[in-house]
Design an enzyme around this catalytic site. Sequence first.
Site, PDB file in Angstrom:
ATOM      1  N   GLU A  26      37.353  45.201  25.528  1.00  0.00           N
ATOM      2  CA  GLU A  26      37.956  44.210  26.436  1.00  0.00           C
ATOM      3  C   GLU A  26      37.325  42.825  26.245  1.00  0.00           C
ATOM      4  O   GLU A  26      36.269  42.681  25.623  1.00  0.00           O
ATOM      5  CB  GLU A  26      37.804  44.652  27.890  1.00  0.00           C
ATOM      6  CG  GLU A  26      36.359  44.783  28.346  1.00  0.00           C
ATOM      7  CD  GLU A  26      36.187  44.571  29.843  1.00  0.00           C
ATOM      8  OE1 GLU A  26      36.654  43.536  30.371  1.00  0.00           O
ATOM      9  OE2 GLU A  26      35.550  45.430  30.480  1.00  0.00           O
ATOM     10  N   LYS A  87      41.147  35.119  33.807  1.00  0.00           N
ATOM     11  CA  LYS A  87      40.886  36.552  33.908  1.00  0.00           C
ATOM     12  C   LYS A  87      42.241  37.213  34.120  1.00  0.00           C
ATOM     13  O   LYS A  87      42.917  36.966  35.115  1.00  0.00           O
ATOM     14  CB  LYS A  87      39.947  36.805  35.090  1.00  0.00           C
ATOM     15  CG  LYS A  87      39.606  38.276  35.298  1.00  0.00           C
ATOM     16  CD  LYS A  87      38.594  38.418  36.433  1.00  0.00           C
ATOM     17  CE  LYS A  87      38.627  39.802  37.019  1.00  0.00           C
ATOM     18  NZ  LYS A  87      37.834  39.897  38.245  1.00  0.00           N
ATOM     19  N   ASP A 139      40.031  45.210  48.983  1.00  0.00           N
ATOM     20  CA  ASP A 139      39.702  44.864  47.596  1.00  0.00           C
ATOM     21  C   ASP A 139      39.456  46.122  46.758  1.00  0.00           C
ATOM     22  O   ASP A 139      38.365  46.697  46.779  1.00  0.00           O
ATOM     23  CB  ASP A 139      38.487  43.921  47.562  1.00  0.00           C
ATOM     24  CG  ASP A 139      38.299  43.309  46.181  1.00  0.00           C
ATOM     25  OD1 ASP A 139      38.955  43.755  45.217  1.00  0.00           O
ATOM     26  OD2 ASP A 139      37.483  42.378  46.065  1.00  0.00           O
ATOM     27  N   ALA A 142      42.553  46.707  40.268  1.00  0.00           N
ATOM     28  CA  ALA A 142      43.761  47.224  39.606  1.00  0.00           C
ATOM     29  C   ALA A 142      43.399  48.189  38.469  1.00  0.00           C
ATOM     30  O   ALA A 142      44.255  48.939  37.996  1.00  0.00           O
ATOM     31  CB  ALA A 142      44.596  46.065  39.064  1.00  0.00           C
ATOM     32  N   ASP A 143      42.117  48.184  38.048  1.00  0.00           N
ATOM     33  CA  ASP A 143      41.675  49.126  37.008  1.00  0.00           C
ATOM     34  C   ASP A 143      41.969  50.567  37.426  1.00  0.00           C
ATOM     35  O   ASP A 143      42.323  51.408  36.601  1.00  0.00           O
ATOM     36  CB  ASP A 143      40.158  49.015  36.773  1.00  0.00           C
ATOM     37  CG  ASP A 143      39.730  47.690  36.167  1.00  0.00           C
ATOM     38  OD1 ASP A 143      40.601  46.885  35.790  1.00  0.00           O
ATOM     39  OD2 ASP A 143      38.498  47.472  36.078  1.00  0.00           O
ATOM     40  N   LYS A 160      29.158  49.718  38.868  1.00  0.00           N
ATOM     41  CA  LYS A 160      28.007  49.070  39.513  1.00  0.00           C
ATOM     42  C   LYS A 160      28.035  49.347  40.996  1.00  0.00           C
ATOM     43  O   LYS A 160      29.111  49.453  41.583  1.00  0.00           O
ATOM     44  CB  LYS A 160      28.118  47.557  39.345  1.00  0.00           C
ATOM     45  CG  LYS A 160      27.781  47.075  37.991  1.00  0.00           C
ATOM     46  CD  LYS A 160      27.388  45.600  38.069  1.00  0.00           C
ATOM     47  CE  LYS A 160      26.944  45.123  36.721  1.00  0.00           C
ATOM     48  NZ  LYS A 160      28.056  44.764  35.862  1.00  0.00           N
TER      49      LYS A 160
END
Length: 306
Positions: A26, A87, A139, A142-143, A160
């Site tokens: 990526e 992004k 929040d 979308a991954d 993380k």
Amino acid sequence: MYKKYLDIHPEVQKALEENKPVVALESTIISHGMPYPENIKTARAVENIIRENGAIPATIGILKGRFKVGLTDDELEYMGKGEDILKASRRDLPFIIAKELNGATTVASTMIISALAGIKVFVTGGIGGVHREAQETFDISADLMELSHTNVAVVCSGAKSILDIGLTLEYLETHGVPVVGFGTEEFPAFFTRKSGFHVDYRIDSETELAKALKAKWDLNLNGGVVVGNPIPKEYEMDYNTITNAIEDALKEAKEKGIKGKETTPFLLSKIKAITSGKSLSSNIQLVYNNARLGAKLAVELSKLYQ
Ligand code: PSU
Ligand code: MN
């Protein structure tokens, strides 16, 4: 139809045609996850590690509205240095094309472009997930949705703890996304090998993992797989140091009212500043380690698709 949006590097194209192993990478990690020039140095080193382990690297990004699958050296440099690189996640793709903009791809959009190009293995550092306090902010990266329907294996070092790891794993379970631990029963927490949460399956060999991926996709069980590969022990961070840095970064983000797509990049750069760069060197080493695993996995998988 979709091929007209893709510029596949000739070396990558050739490898794909010949069913040779290819590994996608990526570019958000380059443009928004690490500072210049370490980002470029790391990206190049990662590509070399993938080659040394028998696969062809394909770093993915968007330049002037074109989906690039395999960046040239100059393009990579631009991704790391340019100041006009958005992004780009799933929702952004059509508009970046129409407006002919530059975009760094997240895990979600790298998966999309990999699948369009026919790449099955993707290596990164960490996936996005359900943020802490998501019950208030909604929040959720979308991954996670992308993992539920796009057929690409994502090799990472977990997530993380800027995220709520427990909720992230619950979300993945709901959407039928397998989470495996490579040589571990615990889902790794990026800077540390342990998170306190278990994976669905421990896998100890690339061959076994390739077999599972092939079976999943043969059966039309669409979607990705999260392959959690823990950071090597020697580069692991001290648990208290990183936990405190994350707490401070989250506090500052809240005070400053950081929201939406800015949240993850803000937290990453704060953590780096608070740990005086120690987190950056761990970050680099874990990506190298994931590149080794991803390349070996792609090699095994390509054998099953001959
Ligand atoms: N987590 C990291 N490093 C990163 C990212 C996440 O430890 O660089 C990047 C990835 O590109 C990921 C994106 O797909 O951030 C997730 O952003 P968001 O939370 O806005 O969906
Ligand atoms: Mn988000």
